[in-house]
Design an enzyme around this catalytic site. Sequence first.
Site, PDB file in Angstrom:
ATOM      1  N   ILE A  77      45.153  36.544  46.942  1.00 13.30           N
ATOM      2  CA  ILE A  77      45.429  35.120  46.838  1.00 13.30           C
ATOM      3  C   ILE A  77      46.148  34.939  45.512  1.00 13.30           C
ATOM      4  CG2 ILE A  77      43.114  34.715  45.868  1.00 13.30           C
ATOM      5  CD1 ILE A  77      43.212  31.884  46.932  1.00 13.30           C
ATOM      6  N   SER A  78      47.242  34.215  45.514  1.00 14.16           N
ATOM      7  CA  SER A  78      48.091  34.114  44.333  1.00 14.16           C
ATOM      8  C   SER A  78      47.409  33.345  43.204  1.00 14.16           C
ATOM      9  CB  SER A  78      49.417  33.423  44.680  1.00 14.16           C
ATOM     10  OG  SER A  78      50.183  34.210  45.551  1.00 14.16           O
TER      11      SER A  78
END
Length: 230
Positions: A77-78
């Site tokens: 997840i960024s």
Amino acid sequence: MSRPSKSFKQRLTEFEPDLRGRERSRMVREHIAARGVSDPRVIEAMEALPRELFVPEALRLRAYDDNPLPIGHEQTISQPYIVALMTEALKLRGGEKVLELGTGCGYQTAILALLAGQVFSIERVGDLARDAEKTLERLKLYNVSIWIKDGTYGWKEQAPFDGIIVTAGAPDVPQTLVEQLAVGGRLVIPVGDTFTQDLVVVRRTADGIKRTSLGGCRFVKLVGKHGWKE
């Protein structure tokens, strides 16, 4: 007289109690707004969306750190700042049709769902796509369609798109995506090698393609026919 529309936070807390709102506000204040992201709609969406729902349970205490986190299948997840920066670069005002490559856990997808009219998201890993769908349904975000396939082909049947966002690094900007961008639309994509990439904004204008840079970044590889090979 029409009733005022609900805020993003009001919409989401109807279905999900906001247990970590203070942490989320601090994240937005210290790691997003303080670094120059100023679009009020992006700020509102980031403050409203419970990021902890999109990370593995063992990592939920770290959900509001300004770091990428592993989500399985060698994907992440960024970092929240990067999500906000890329989203702001699309300049969404509501009602747009957006294509996302790399659904992952669905966090970026959900931000787009709050800000745009329709979101079409493509993910190679079936387990990630199905888990993302469940989380989006839990939040009653129904303006998203997810397709399990090679995203580098885009989604020609739904083109043209007002915005395209790619959450994995490519060796170059795939021409297939440029061709599916509407005139006036924007494509945000990391471009470079495995270790260093440039976050590029491609604008399609009546006079041609304009390309600008938002600076350095590092993403997992965009694997597919028009990206990196397996």
